[in-house]
Write a protein that holds these residues in place. Structure first.
Motif, PDB file in Angstrom:
ATOM      1  N   ILE A 110       0.805  -1.016  -0.127  1.00 30.08           N
ATOM      2  CA  ILE A 110       0.253  -0.098   0.152  1.00 30.08           C
ATOM      3  C   ILE A 110       1.036   1.285  -0.021  1.00 30.08           C
ATOM      4  O   ILE A 110       0.476   2.183  -0.709  1.00 30.08           O
ATOM      5  CB  ILE A 110      -1.073  -0.107   1.200  1.00 30.08           C
ATOM      6  N   ALA A 111       1.950   1.192   0.781  1.00 27.92           N
ATOM      7  CA  ALA A 111       2.791   2.393   0.723  1.00 27.92           C
ATOM      8  C   ALA A 111       3.583   2.687  -0.610  1.00 27.92           C
ATOM      9  O   ALA A 111       3.523   3.610  -1.048  1.00 27.92           O
ATOM     10  CB  ALA A 111       4.051   2.307   1.673  1.00 27.92           C
ATOM     11  N   PHE A 112       4.017   1.470  -1.245  1.00 30.85           N
ATOM     12  CA  PHE A 112       4.421   1.599  -2.480  1.00 30.85           C
ATOM     13  C   PHE A 112       3.531   2.377  -3.559  1.00 30.85           C
ATOM     14  O   PHE A 112       3.898   2.923  -4.324  1.00 30.85           O
ATOM     15  CB  PHE A 112       5.087   0.252  -3.032  1.00 30.85           C
ATOM     16  N   MET A 113       2.191   1.970  -3.250  1.00 30.92           N
ATOM     17  CA  MET A 113       1.235   2.185  -4.286  1.00 30.92           C
ATOM     18  C   MET A 113       1.143   3.745  -4.124  1.00 30.92           C
ATOM     19  O   MET A 113       1.125   4.610  -4.995  1.00 30.92           O
ATOM     20  CB  MET A 113       0.033   1.579  -3.930  1.00 30.92           C
ATOM     21  N   LEU A 114       0.949   4.268  -2.922  1.00 33.76           N
ATOM     22  CA  LEU A 114       0.824   5.584  -2.728  1.00 33.76           C
ATOM     23  C   LEU A 114       2.032   6.266  -2.838  1.00 33.76           C
ATOM     24  O   LEU A 114       1.845   7.651  -3.404  1.00 33.76           O
ATOM     25  CB  LEU A 114       0.397   5.862  -1.156  1.00 33.76           C
ATOM     26  N   CYS A 115       3.086   6.097  -2.846  1.00 36.60           N
ATOM     27  CA  CYS A 115       4.334   6.556  -3.309  1.00 36.60           C
ATOM     28  C   CYS A 115       4.310   6.797  -4.806  1.00 36.60           C
ATOM     29  O   CYS A 115       4.737   7.897  -5.325  1.00 36.60           O
ATOM     30  CB  CYS A 115       5.596   5.724  -2.644  1.00 36.60           C
ATOM     31  N   LEU A 159      -4.961 -10.212   1.807  1.00 36.77           N
ATOM     32  CA  LEU A 159      -5.082  -8.797   2.786  1.00 36.77           C
ATOM     33  C   LEU A 159      -4.762  -7.465   1.992  1.00 36.77           C
ATOM     34  O   LEU A 159      -5.447  -6.481   2.299  1.00 36.77           O
ATOM     35  CB  LEU A 159      -3.751  -8.927   3.745  1.00 36.77           C
ATOM     36  N   VAL A 160      -4.012  -7.489   1.017  1.00 37.62           N
ATOM     37  CA  VAL A 160      -3.649  -6.245   0.292  1.00 37.62           C
ATOM     38  C   VAL A 160      -5.040  -5.768  -0.298  1.00 37.62           C
ATOM     39  O   VAL A 160      -5.636  -4.552  -0.505  1.00 37.62           O
ATOM     40  CB  VAL A 160      -2.767  -6.397  -0.754  1.00 37.62           C
ATOM     41  N   GLY A 161      -5.829  -6.719  -0.913  1.00 36.97           N
ATOM     42  CA  GLY A 161      -7.220  -6.595  -1.590  1.00 36.97           C
ATOM     43  C   GLY A 161      -8.338  -6.212  -0.555  1.00 36.97           C
ATOM     44  O   GLY A 161      -8.948  -5.108  -1.070  1.00 36.97           O
ATOM     45  N   MET A 163      -7.363  -4.256   2.197  1.00 36.82           N
ATOM     46  CA  MET A 163      -6.968  -2.818   2.464  1.00 36.82           C
ATOM     47  C   MET A 163      -7.427  -2.064   1.292  1.00 36.82           C
ATOM     48  O   MET A 163      -7.939  -0.877   1.403  1.00 36.82           O
ATOM     49  CB  MET A 163      -5.501  -2.981   2.506  1.00 36.82           C
ATOM     50  N   ALA A 164      -6.897  -2.283   0.061  1.00 34.61           N
ATOM     51  CA  ALA A 164      -7.549  -1.711  -1.222  1.00 34.61           C
ATOM     52  C   ALA A 164      -8.987  -1.353  -1.317  1.00 34.61           C
ATOM     53  O   ALA A 164      -9.127  -0.168  -1.559  1.00 34.61           O
ATOM     54  CB  ALA A 164      -6.698  -2.245  -2.505  1.00 34.61           C
ATOM     55  N   LYS A 165      -9.663  -2.263  -0.960  1.00 35.01           N
ATOM     56  CA  LYS A 165     -11.152  -2.179  -1.341  1.00 35.01           C
ATOM     57  C   LYS A 165     -11.680  -0.913  -0.169  1.00 35.01           C
ATOM     58  O   LYS A 165     -12.486  -0.230  -0.453  1.00 35.01           O
ATOM     59  CB  LYS A 165     -11.836  -3.431  -1.063  1.00 35.01           C
ATOM     60  N   SER A 166     -11.015  -1.077   0.951  1.00 35.25           N
ATOM     61  CA  SER A 166     -11.473  -0.141   1.868  1.00 35.25           C
ATOM     62  C   SER A 166     -10.887   1.324   1.565  1.00 35.25           C
ATOM     63  O   SER A 166     -11.480   2.264   2.046  1.00 35.25           O
ATOM     64  CB  SER A 166     -10.469  -0.442   3.479  1.00 35.25           C
ATOM     65  N   LEU A 167     -10.065   1.484   0.790  1.00 40.21           N
ATOM     66  CA  LEU A 167      -9.668   2.837   0.265  1.00 40.21           C
ATOM     67  C   LEU A 167     -10.253   3.008  -1.073  1.00 40.21           C
ATOM     68  O   LEU A 167      -9.925   4.157  -1.694  1.00 40.21           O
ATOM     69  CB  LEU A 167      -8.217   2.779  -0.045  1.00 40.21           C
ATOM     70  N   GLY A 168     -11.166   2.307  -1.481  1.00 40.12           N
ATOM     71  CA  GLY A 168     -12.368   2.753  -2.640  1.00 40.12           C
ATOM     72  C   GLY A 168     -11.863   2.015  -3.741  1.00 40.12           C
ATOM     73  O   GLY A 168     -12.254   2.610  -4.926  1.00 40.12           O
ATOM     74  N   MET A 169     -10.874   1.225  -3.884  1.00 44.69           N
ATOM     75  CA  MET A 169     -10.372   0.667  -4.987  1.00 44.69           C
ATOM     76  C   MET A 169     -11.282  -0.411  -5.567  1.00 44.69           C
ATOM     77  O   MET A 169     -11.927  -1.319  -4.746  1.00 44.69           O
ATOM     78  CB  MET A 169      -8.908   0.400  -4.765  1.00 44.69           C
ATOM     79  N   ASN A 170     -11.326  -0.809  -6.843  1.00 38.32           N
ATOM     80  CA  ASN A 170     -11.803  -1.948  -7.326  1.00 38.32           C
ATOM     81  C   ASN A 170     -10.584  -2.963  -7.364  1.00 38.32           C
ATOM     82  O   ASN A 170      -9.424  -2.680  -7.755  1.00 38.32           O
ATOM     83  CB  ASN A 170     -12.296  -1.612  -8.889  1.00 38.32           C
ATOM     84  N   VAL A 171     -10.804  -4.158  -7.126  1.00 39.74           N
ATOM     85  CA  VAL A 171      -9.832  -5.258  -6.690  1.00 39.74           C
ATOM     86  C   VAL A 171     -10.204  -6.543  -7.799  1.00 39.74           C
ATOM     87  O   VAL A 171     -11.301  -7.112  -7.717  1.00 39.74           O
ATOM     88  CB  VAL A 171      -9.658  -5.752  -5.307  1.00 39.74           C
ATOM     89  N   ILE A 172      -9.212  -6.773  -8.514  1.00 40.63           N
ATOM     90  CA  ILE A 172      -9.231  -7.714  -9.327  1.00 40.63           C
ATOM     91  C   ILE A 172      -8.040  -8.688  -9.164  1.00 40.63           C
ATOM     92  O   ILE A 172      -6.943  -8.163  -8.512  1.00 40.63           O
ATOM     93  CB  ILE A 172      -9.068  -7.776 -10.941  1.00 40.63           C
ATOM     94  N   ASP A 183     -14.986 -13.516  -4.971  1.00 40.76           N
ATOM     95  CA  ASP A 183     -15.158 -13.484  -3.594  1.00 40.76           C
ATOM     96  C   ASP A 183     -15.527 -12.310  -3.088  1.00 40.76           C
ATOM     97  O   ASP A 183     -16.043 -11.140  -3.858  1.00 40.76           O
ATOM     98  CB  ASP A 183     -14.033 -14.175  -2.919  1.00 40.76           C
ATOM     99  N   GLU A 184     -15.550 -12.140  -1.882  1.00 34.93           N
ATOM    100  CA  GLU A 184     -16.219 -10.803  -1.103  1.00 34.93           C
ATOM    101  C   GLU A 184     -15.276  -9.636  -1.625  1.00 34.93           C
ATOM    102  O   GLU A 184     -15.742  -8.515  -1.473  1.00 34.93           O
ATOM    103  CB  GLU A 184     -16.612 -10.834   0.278  1.00 34.93           C
ATOM    104  N   VAL A 185     -13.914  -9.597  -1.963  1.00 35.39           N
ATOM    105  CA  VAL A 185     -13.192  -8.647  -2.295  1.00 35.39           C
ATOM    106  C   VAL A 185     -12.568  -8.495  -3.857  1.00 35.39           C
ATOM    107  O   VAL A 185     -12.751  -7.356  -4.258  1.00 35.39           O
ATOM    108  CB  VAL A 185     -11.813  -8.949  -1.523  1.00 35.39           C
ATOM    109  N   ALA A 186     -12.356  -9.706  -4.393  1.00 36.92           N
ATOM    110  CA  ALA A 186     -11.984  -9.529  -5.893  1.00 36.92           C
ATOM    111  C   ALA A 186     -12.660 -10.367  -6.868  1.00 36.92           C
ATOM    112  O   ALA A 186     -13.377 -11.394  -6.377  1.00 36.92           O
ATOM    113  CB  ALA A 186     -10.431 -10.280  -5.542  1.00 36.92           C
ATOM    114  N   GLN A 187     -12.473  -9.709  -7.734  1.00 40.01           N
ATOM    115  CA  GLN A 187     -13.049 -10.649  -9.364  1.00 40.01           C
ATOM    116  C   GLN A 187     -11.828 -11.099  -9.965  1.00 40.01           C
ATOM    117  O   GLN A 187     -10.684 -10.528 -10.068  1.00 40.01           O
ATOM    118  CB  GLN A 187     -13.648  -9.523 -10.184  1.00 40.01           C
TER     119      GLN A 187
END
Length: 304
Positions: A110-115, A159-161, A163-172, A183-187
């Motif tokens: 997540i830190a890398f992503m934001l950086c 777990l990254v999925g 966290m990302a979903k809680s930040l408003g991201m779409n997760v695949i 599943d409940e997080v990712a396509q």
């Protein structure tokens, strides 16, 4: 059973030291990490050998020594420093710490992503050189509403999925055993479709023959020019020359890697960020690694 610990600082972990003393007849802590020849000697003198990812156990090492060891305890999540087939052939069991640093690595991703998306490296360089916002070469972006593609969906990826979903991201996501459904997080989808559909791709996979250079020219050609790539696996899961070519050709927006042996030109590219293989190493995970390993060794001892 005689046990040896090649990382002396582990004796300072009271939980680890007390459990080790209760499990084994004798516990020896080496003053210095062994070189390859010294490691061979260790394997001839101890029943249980507790090592880190720095110690490499190969088929050649095992063949050249009269090995006494029956159990290797590896203070690691992965096994790429061990020849598992060779160890299996000589009857040595391997125990590791598979979940101890999951949260640490996930937070690092997540830190890398934001950086990357917030241009933090470039922003720091601009300020230090006396520049201003006009020198950023484009504005940062938000991650809300963007698509994160997870290559690997085990403990870390899932777990990254979340966290990302809680930040408003779409997760695949894609994984070896699943490339459809959700599943409940990712396509879930194929690797190729994931590459083409992601704003950010994160690699959380072990380095094996099947994953070596999984990110190659064809994969990068599928990615959007505005997309970012994050690698907290091993350098070998990407073709660094192709990543560099994509960056220099404007076909990839940025790259982040958690390893300290990067291609020199890639290392110096302004759109790249690197850390020295520390994604899984935090104050909290350091203790968890020790404790999970000794707990799993104790469980193994109780069953034998």
């Amino acid at each position: 059973m005689r046990a040896v610990v090649v990382i002396k600082s582990m004796q300072d972990n009271q939980y680890f030291a007390e459990r080790a003393n209760a499990i084994f007849d004798e516990v020896v802590y080496l003053d210095n990490r062994p070189n390859q020849e010294e490691l061979g000697e260790v394997l001839t003198n101890f029943d249980v050998v507790i090592i880190g990812a720095r110690e490499k156990i190969t088929s050649e090492l095992l063949a050249n020594h009269n090995v006494r060891t029956k159990v290797i305890g590896s203070l690691s999540v992965g096994f790429d420093h061990l020849d598992l087939n060779a160890l299996r052939e000589v009857g040595i069991e391997v125990v590791n710490s598979p979940t101890a640093n999951v949260r640490s690595v996930a937070e690092h991703i997540i830190a890398f992503m934001l950086c990357l998306v917030k241009k933090l490296k470039r922003g720091d360089q601009v300020v230090r050189s006396g520049g201003g916002r006009s020198d950023l070469a484009g504005l940062p972006i938000e991650i809300n509403g963007k698509t994160l593609g997870l290559v690997g969906y085990g403990n870390i990826g899932s777990l990254v999925g979340k966290m990302a979903k809680s930040l408003g991201m779409n997760v695949i996501a894609t994984r070896a055993s699943r490339d459809a459904g959700r599943d409940e997080v990712a396509q879930f989808m194929s690797l190729q479709d994931l590459a083409a559909s992601s704003d950010i791709v994160s690699l959380s996979i072990p380095l094996t023959n099947s994953t070596r250079r999984i990110v190659d020219r064809a994969f990068l050609a599928q990615m959007r020019p505005s997309a970012f790539l994050i690698n907290t696996s091993r350098a070998g899961v990407v073709d660094e020359n192709e990543v560099l070519a994509a960056l220099e050709g404007g076909r990839l927006a940025g790259y982040a890697g958690d390893y300290d042996d990067a291609n020199g030109r890639l290392l110096n590219h302004p759109s790249c960020v690197f850390t020295p293989h520390v994604a899984g190493l935090t104050v909290e995970s350091d203790a968890r690694l020790d404790n999970e390993l000794i707990d799993r060794l104790a469980d193994l001892a109780s069953r034998n």
